[in-house]
Write an enzyme that holds these catalytic residues in place. Structure first.
Site, PDB file in Angstrom:
ATOM      1  N   SER A  46       0.825  -1.198   0.000  1.00  0.00           N
ATOM      2  CA  SER A  46       0.000   0.000   0.000  1.00  0.00           C
ATOM      3  C   SER A  46       0.867   1.260   0.000  1.00  0.00           C
ATOM      4  O   SER A  46       1.711   1.425  -0.873  1.00  0.00           O
ATOM      5  CB  SER A  46      -0.959  -0.043   1.198  1.00  0.00           C
ATOM      6  OG  SER A  46      -1.969   0.926   1.074  1.00  0.00           O
ATOM      7  N   ASP A 176      -5.672  -3.189  -2.796  1.00  0.00           N
ATOM      8  CA  ASP A 176      -4.611  -2.945  -1.817  1.00  0.00           C
ATOM      9  C   ASP A 176      -3.923  -4.213  -1.318  1.00  0.00           C
ATOM     10  O   ASP A 176      -4.586  -5.159  -0.896  1.00  0.00           O
ATOM     11  CB  ASP A 176      -5.243  -2.215  -0.628  1.00  0.00           C
ATOM     12  CG  ASP A 176      -4.227  -1.521   0.251  1.00  0.00           C
ATOM     13  OD1 ASP A 176      -3.266  -2.179   0.666  1.00  0.00           O
ATOM     14  OD2 ASP A 176      -4.412  -0.326   0.517  1.00  0.00           O
TER      15      ASP A 176
END
Length: 323
Positions: A46, A176
């Site tokens: 991320s 993500d």
């Protein structure tokens, strides 16, 4: 064979990624060279993936701090009430400003331009499978190095409810990397031992979080509660469990003495993934933590530069200049 292999692992955490960026920037002020010159492998999920990619391309940590300071207000802006209402139906934020910022910073460079071995987790929501981007640090890694750095960054940072899923050139909808590896330290150690065949006792891991909060589910522990309570607590619970598991696996494989974890704890609500008003505080905390821990990490990770990374495969193309 090297006497030790140094690994940098960086957690996800939205704008809180400025904490590990600032930590590394402060370290760089007291060493010769950039972070990329001191690690054999960097793994980031991320926001940690965005930071890992920047470091891999040769940016200094200070440049990445400046990038976060410029990026944050553009990405996480708007009317708070409208954003909360929007989140019930759509992603809280449009990912257009994020992509524009990444394109401005990274240009058209490919993952193969990295100066360091990189591993960047994402998640394939079409098939419900993990999707991991890797530089060509093994002869069988023949595809990912051709991927756009921007596409890799967008995929690993497409946090559900915050941003929509991302489709790169491949067309696969990706989310993500924090969905399964928000703390990617176990991914890093498994890559080192299982793929790169580095001796477990020669591995040294610097694991950087984005600040943590005390785990508190008292009501869930003491009462019979339903979806109204758990709907807001499940993400916190999953992430705490994943991080605890990841650290435990890494310690078993590499040894507790070979891992340094930096992730200071603050009260619940002090820092949020999209709290742009706390950017300067997070930057200051990163610098302060580096000041406290510099002597501890210097001799383990920053005593000498690593050998030059030579990938198995590379494209013969102009990768662009650092901006």
């Amino acid at each position: 064979m090297s006497d030790k292999y140094r690994i940098l692992s960086i957690d996800g955490g939205g704008i809180k990624g400025i904490f590990p960026a600032s930590f590394l920037a402060a370290i760089e002020e007291n060493i010769s060279g950039k972070t990329s010159e001191y690690f054999d492998l960097i793994v980031g999920s991320s926001t940690g993936g965005i930071l890992a990619l920047g470091i891999g391309l040769g940016y200094s940590a200070k440049e990445m701090v400046d990038f976060y300071k410029q990026l944050g207000p553009e990405i996480f802006k708007g009317n708070g009430l409208l954003k909360c209402m929007r989140r019930f139906i759509y992603a809280k934020y449009d990912n257009g400003p994020l992509k524009q910022a990444l394109e401005k910073k990274y240009g058209k460079r490919k993952l193969g331009a990295s100066l360091v071995r990189l591993v960047i987790p994402s998640f394939n929501i079409e098939k419900g499978e993990i999707h991991v981007y890797k530089t060509a640090h093994h002869e069988r890694f023949k595809y990912d190095y051709k991927e756009s750095v921007v596409d890799v960054a967008m995929a690993t940072a497409a946090a559900p409810t915050y941003f929509p899923s991302y489709r790169g050139v491949s067309g696969i909808p990706l989310c993500d990397g924090g969905l399964w590896a928000n703390n990617p330290i176990d991914v890093a150690v498994v890559e080192a031992i299982g793929v790169l065949n580095w001796p477990a006792n020669a591995i040294k891991v610097l694991s950087l979080g984005c600040t943590a909060t005390p785990f508190d589910l008292k009501k869930g522990r003491n009462y019979s509660v339903g979806i109204t309570y758990w709907i807001n607590k499940l993400p916190e619970t999953f992430m705490a469990g994943q991080s605890s598991s990841a650290i435990g696996i890494a310690k078993i494989l590499a040894g507790n003495e070979n891992i340094i974890r930096v992730d200071p704890i603050f009260p619940n609500g002090r820092f949020k993934m999209d709290s742009i008003k706390e950017i300067e505080s997070l930057a200051g905390l990163g610098r302060n933590e580096a000041r406290i821990l510099f002597e501890k990490v210097k001799d383990v990770f920053f005593d000498k530069k690593v050998d030059l990374f030579v990938p198995y495969h590379k494209e013969n193309e102009h990768q662009g200049e650092l901006k």
